[in-house]
Design an enzyme around this catalytic site. Structure first.
Site, PDB file in Angstrom:
ATOM      1  N   GLU A  16      -5.730  -8.296  -0.064  1.00 54.51           N
ATOM      2  CA  GLU A  16      -6.466  -7.989   1.167  1.00 54.51           C
ATOM      3  C   GLU A  16      -7.867  -7.553   0.812  1.00 54.51           C
ATOM      4  O   GLU A  16      -8.052  -6.759  -0.106  1.00 54.51           O
ATOM      5  CB  GLU A  16      -5.846  -6.826   1.964  1.00 54.51           C
ATOM      6  CG  GLU A  16      -4.569  -7.101   2.679  1.00 54.51           C
ATOM      7  CD  GLU A  16      -4.091  -5.866   3.451  1.00 54.51           C
ATOM      8  OE1 GLU A  16      -4.946  -5.029   3.855  1.00 54.51           O
ATOM      9  OE2 GLU A  16      -2.877  -5.736   3.645  1.00 54.51           O
ATOM     10  N   GLU A  26       0.799  -1.222   0.000  1.00 55.95           N
ATOM     11  CA  GLU A  26       0.000   0.000   0.000  1.00 55.95           C
ATOM     12  C   GLU A  26       0.838   1.281   0.000  1.00 55.95           C
ATOM     13  O   GLU A  26       0.877   2.030   0.984  1.00 55.95           O
ATOM     14  CB  GLU A  26      -0.975  -0.010   1.185  1.00 55.95           C
ATOM     15  CG  GLU A  26      -1.943  -1.173   1.140  1.00 55.95           C
ATOM     16  CD  GLU A  26      -3.055  -1.109   2.168  1.00 55.95           C
ATOM     17  OE1 GLU A  26      -4.009  -1.891   2.039  1.00 55.95           O
ATOM     18  OE2 GLU A  26      -2.986  -0.263   3.091  1.00 55.95           O
TER      19      GLU A  26
END
Length: 435
Positions: free
Chosen positions: A352, A168
């Site tokens: 995720e 991320e």
């Protein structure tokens, strides 16, 4: 239980669950160095209830039990991160042998249980001595990160099924250097602009270092949102363009097209590192797969009071998790299709998704709906090959502390007792029973 079956996603589809080192390990002993989350959490007001990750889920000591849970749930793979300060306490230089030994035990434990190790090099725990030198604002971090990547590749590369460089990068750069919500907690446009570039430059240098160690199956994990305008007005469409560029296109365009969106390079021209364009060949090094983390959508409205980025995010009318995040499975379907059509034909993995929620019946429905979204995306040509549930355990949820529970396994933080939830049982039932 789920309405979708394993077979609906294809015979070779990979199912896993995911965690991150700082959120579960604890074990801040045995030579582990300080990281930016240790000091950020120690600063009053940064984290709810002044919680920190000093103990977390005590995974450092309880990892065999946790790996047993993954195996018994029927999962194929475990996505985990290595803690940079546990391996190289100062960030560069001397290696901590006890850190090497811990990840040797952990990775070997996965293999012994038939689990594929999916490693992430960086999930936000930058060694504090590197932050003292400017951290992600310092171009030298590309060299520091490559050194760390080479260490991981040398010691563990022959046993890893897949490796991601960074988790991320939007959070590493923008959330942490412009919005100030995560460590190191800056609210500065120059700091953010530098971090936005350096995080992808470091990704590229790490890819080179890993390949030099003979590693294969390399990727990056991007958190993406389904960006949408609040209305179809020209102003809100412009706000959407900014929002989509900031959250999605900066990272997708950088990694896959070797350039950044013009709307942002123009807005950030005076803050970006001089000569950043010369780095784009490194930023866009060829990959073997892409990981996508998805949780919600971004709904953008024009806001003239914010001249740098004239946008504000507004809440929509969709159902929400207990963090107030909108639940939007169609957004995942749309994102997977968009990435496969506009950016890359590489294999995609949902690395995720999950929800913070105490009502686990809602979590079961969440996963069922998002697995269905993956199947729908496959039906439109997206080459999606795996799905990792976030998270295996209730854990330290960063600035939310221990208030927020994403786990498919409940953790009693007083006793560290693990108790599988209904969502764990739903995965277990699906994965142990194929048509």
């Amino acid at each position: 239980m789920f309405s979708i079956s394993r077979d609906d996603l294809g015979p070779n589809f990979l199912f896993g669950t995911a965690t991150a080192a700082y959120q579960i390990e604890g074990g801040q002993t045995d030579g582990r160095g300080s990281c930016i989350w240790d000091t950020f959490a120690a600063t009053p007001g940064n984290v709810k209830n002044a919680h920190d990750g000093a103990t977390a889920c005590d995974h450092y000591n309880r990892w065999p039990e946790d790996l047993d849970l993954i195996r018994d749930g029927g999962f194929d793979a475990y996505r985990f991160s290595l803690a940079w300060p546990r391996l190289i306490p100062e960030g560069t230089g001397a290696v901590n042998p006890k850190g090497i030994a811990f990840y040797d035990r952990l990775i070997d434990g996965m293999l012994e249980r038939g689990l594929k190790p999916y490693a992430t090099l960086y999930h936000w725990d930058l060694p504090s001595p590197l932050q003292d030198k400017g951290g992600w604002m310092n171009r030298d971090i590309a060299k520091w990160f490559a050194e760390y990547a080479a260490l991981v590749g040398h010691h563990f590369g022959d046993r890893l099924a897949a490796t991601a460089t960074i988790n991320e990068p939007w959070c590493v750069a923008f959330l942490s250097h412009f919005l100030g919500i995560h460590a190191p907690g800056y609210r500065d446009i120059r700091a953010a602009s530098r971090a936005m570039h350096h995080v992808l430059l470091a990704h590229g240098t790490a890819i080179d270092a890993l390949r030099a160690e003979g590693m294969k199956n390399l990727g990056i994990v991007l958190n993406l949102e389904k960006a949408e305008p609040f209305s179809e007005s020209a102003e809100d469409r412009l706000a959407f363009d900014y929002g989509d560029a900031l959250f999605n296109r900066w990272y997708l365009d950088g990694v896959f097209k070797g350039r950044y969106p013009d709307i942002l390079t123009s807005a950030l021209a005076q803050y970006l590192p001089e000569g950043f364009e010369k780095d784009m060949d490194v930023v866009s090094r060829p990959l073997d797969w892409l990981g996508i983390n998805y949780y919600t959508r971004g709904l953008y409205k024009y806001d003239a009071s914010r001249p740098a980025f004239p946008v504000t995010q507004v809440k929509g009318d969709l159902p929400k998790s207990d963090l107030g995040w909108e639940i939007y499975p169609k957004g995942l379907e749309d994102l997977l299709v968009r990435v496969s059509r506009e950016y890359t034909k590489l294999p995609l993995y949902v690395t995720e998704t999950g929800m913070s929620e105490t009502d686990d019946t809602r979590r079961v429905q969440f996963y069922d709906d998002h697995l269905r979204a993956v199947a729908n995306a496959q039906g439109q040509g997206a080459d999606v090959r795996g799905f990792f549930a976030w998270s295996l355990l209730d854990n330290y949820e960063w600035a939310e502390g221990y208030n927020s529970r994403f786990g498919i396994v409940h953790v009693d933080y007083e006793t560290q007792k693990r108790t599988p939830k209904g969502s764990y049982r739903a995965f277990q039932g699906m994965l142990h029973n194929t048509r």
